[in-house]
Motif scaffolding. Structure first.
Motif, PDB file in Angstrom:
ATOM      1  N   ALA A   1       0.834  -1.207   0.000  1.00  0.00           N
ATOM      2  CA  ALA A   1       0.000   0.000   0.000  1.00  0.00           C
ATOM      3  C   ALA A   1       0.868   1.256   0.000  1.00  0.00           C
ATOM      4  CB  ALA A   1      -0.920  -0.004   1.226  1.00  0.00           C
ATOM      5  N   TYR A   2       1.983   1.194   0.689  1.00  0.00           N
ATOM      6  CA  TYR A   2       2.914   2.328   0.751  1.00  0.00           C
ATOM      7  C   TYR A   2       3.476   2.630  -0.639  1.00  0.00           C
ATOM      8  CZ  TYR A   2       7.129   4.974   2.059  1.00  0.00           C
ATOM      9  OH  TYR A   2       8.119   5.925   2.160  1.00  0.00           O
ATOM     10  N   LEU A   3       3.917   1.598  -1.352  1.00  0.00           N
ATOM     11  CA  LEU A   3       4.455   1.796  -2.697  1.00  0.00           C
ATOM     12  C   LEU A   3       3.388   2.329  -3.645  1.00  0.00           C
ATOM     13  CD1 LEU A   3       6.746  -1.323  -3.281  1.00  0.00           C
ATOM     14  CD2 LEU A   3       7.403   0.971  -2.562  1.00  0.00           C
ATOM     15  N   LYS A   4       2.163   1.861  -3.483  1.00  0.00           N
ATOM     16  CA  LYS A   4       1.074   2.338  -4.344  1.00  0.00           C
ATOM     17  C   LYS A   4       0.779   3.808  -4.076  1.00  0.00           C
ATOM     18  CE  LYS A   4      -3.622   1.157  -5.817  1.00  0.00           C
ATOM     19  NZ  LYS A   4      -4.766   0.225  -5.628  1.00  0.00           N
ATOM     20  N   ALA A   5       0.797   4.194  -2.802  1.00  0.00           N
ATOM     21  CA  ALA A   5       0.520   5.590  -2.441  1.00  0.00           C
ATOM     22  C   ALA A   5       1.673   6.509  -2.826  1.00  0.00           C
ATOM     23  CB  ALA A   5       0.238   5.696  -0.943  1.00  0.00           C
ATOM     24  N   ARG A   6       2.905   5.993  -2.694  1.00  0.00           N
ATOM     25  CA  ARG A   6       4.086   6.803  -3.007  1.00  0.00           C
ATOM     26  C   ARG A   6       4.589   6.446  -4.397  1.00  0.00           C
ATOM     27  NH1 ARG A   6       7.126   8.440   1.314  1.00  0.00           N
ATOM     28  NH2 ARG A   6       8.309   9.567  -0.278  1.00  0.00           N
ATOM     29  N   ASN A   7       3.720   6.605  -5.389  1.00  0.00           N
ATOM     30  CA  ASN A   7       4.070   6.146  -6.738  1.00  0.00           C
ATOM     31  C   ASN A   7       5.096   7.039  -7.431  1.00  0.00           C
ATOM     32  OD1 ASN A   7       2.499   8.373  -7.272  1.00  0.00           O
ATOM     33  ND2 ASN A   7       0.817   7.238  -8.204  1.00  0.00           N
TER      34      ASN A   7
END
Length: 399
Positions: free
Chosen positions: A105-111
């Motif tokens: 979820a972190y990687l998706k939010a910090r794209n």
């Protein structure tokens, strides 16, 4: 509509052509059925703090009317006690979310993270936290963090600190991401604080290694004498790559991924469009760099988009670690790609180049410097300092 909800009644209720219809049970207040165009779903509803709360129980067919009624009694009991079942369910799900799920979820939010940053974070997950990937984040305690930090530190204190800074970012993200309906964080405290509270962070001195002036002739000679490789990397490409690093101060990935569209041989400049600090970086080419890149351009003949092409997925040359080891062995000068950047900056400082010009050459941020905000960064103003650094290097290398 009010009816006692039974299997036969629910079976007989037609689905509407559009919208939804609600049927409420006459025997158990708060128990009902929502009928849509293609579904029949049981629910329970009541009020918590004067706000209506509706909780989905499940589809008719998966639940019988009596099973749904029993579930509704349990839910309505919670509501009567002032508990919002949706909050309880949300909190339960949040408390069970795993480290891997939060990381995804972190990687998706910090794209907007740079590929290198994503690579480093993924390496931390695989190398240091593999056994925690399926562990609920809420179960990762301060004690576990302290032991893991110490364990990693036995191999590398610097990596231990970096790994825990990564975990701190993951927990901070989770604290903001996973909340109940009142906006309160499910995970209320970041366990990485333990390292600060106990002063357990390792003191890791910043690397200060550079290639000294008296080492430059041997290093330059070894770079130019690189043998051909068996892994498809052209020795001339490695030579030019290493020279580009030391004569520009570019970071490793900035040089490896340099595209021809960002090299202007007419204006004698090169540009890194998306460097580490997100501020496009344009450098003037000294005479030596112009000749080096012009020769590469003529050899390329439009075959590749990259100054240093490679056969890998990225399209440009892989980091030539093996070839660098050969330079180290031949010259006796130990170095890393970042040491070449430090060498460039150190030489620039020793030549009394102005602080503002030095920061522009290194592309360091000047966000807190009010005066710097009024200075327009023009590549032409850096041309003379760039040439002075090049002249010093060439003289020191006996080139």
């Amino acid at each position: 509509m009010a009816h006692k909800l039974t299997k036969s009644l629910v079976d007989s209720i037609p689905n509407p052509d559009s919208g939804q219809m609600f049927y409420r049970d006459t025997e158990l207040k708060g128990f009902g059925l929502r009928v849509g165009t293609g579904s029949k779903v049981y629910f329970a509803e009541g009020k918590v703090n004067n706000k209506t709360v509706r909780v989905t129980i499940g589809h008719h067919g998966v639940f019988t009317a009596e099973q749904a009624r029993q579930q509704a009694k349990n839910i309505l009991g919670m509501i009567a006690g002032g508990i919002n079942p949706n909050d309880a369910d949300k909190a339960k799900r949040a408390k069970s979310v795993t480290l891997q799920q939060v990381f995804d979820a972190y990687l998706k939010a910090r794209n907007s993270l740079k590929p290198r940053t994503v690579y480093d974070y993924s390496r931390f997950m695989k190398t240091y936290f593999e056994e925690w990937q399926n562990k609920p984040l809420a179960d990762i305690t301060k004690d576990l963090i302290e032991r893991k930090h110490r364990q990693i530190g036995e191999r590398s204190e610097a990596q231990a600190n970096l790994a825990m800074r990564f975990m701190r970012a993951i927990f901070n993200f989770a604290i903001g991401q996973y909340e109940d309906s009142e906006g309160n964080p499910i995970i209320s405290d970041n366990p990485i604080k333990r390292l600060s509270q106990t002063r357990s962070w390792y003191r890791v001195d910043r690397r200060q290694t550079v290639i000294k002036a008296h080492e430059l002739p041997a290093w330059f000679k070894a770079v130019n004498a690189l043998p051909e490789t068996s892994n498809g990397i052209n020795r001339h490409a490695v030579k030019d790559y290493l020279l580009l690093l030391i004569f520009t101060g570019l970071r490793r990935e900035e040089a490896l991924g340099l595209r021809w569209e960002y090299v202007d041989l007419k204006a004698k400049t090169l540009t890194v469009p998306d460097p580490k600090n997100r501020q496009p970086h344009t450098l003037p080419l000294s005479d030596f760099l112009f000749d080096l890149l012009k020769a590469r351009y003529e050899q390329n003949q439009g075959q590749s988009l990259f100054v240093f092409p490679g056969s890998g997925a990225k399209g440009y040359m892989d980091d030539p670690g093996k070839q660098m080891k050969k330079v180290i062995e031949a010259s006796g000068v130990s170095f890393t790609p970042h040491d070449l950047r430090r060498t460039f900056i150190t030489i620039a400082e020793s030549l009394d180049i102005s602080a503002y010009a030095l920061k522009r050459l290194a592309n360091h941020k000047m966000a807190n410097d009010v005066t710097a905000g009024y200075i327009i960064g023009d590549a032409e103003r850096l041309r003379a300092p760039m040439q002075r650094i090049t002249d010093y290097l060439l003289a020191a290398m006996n080139a």
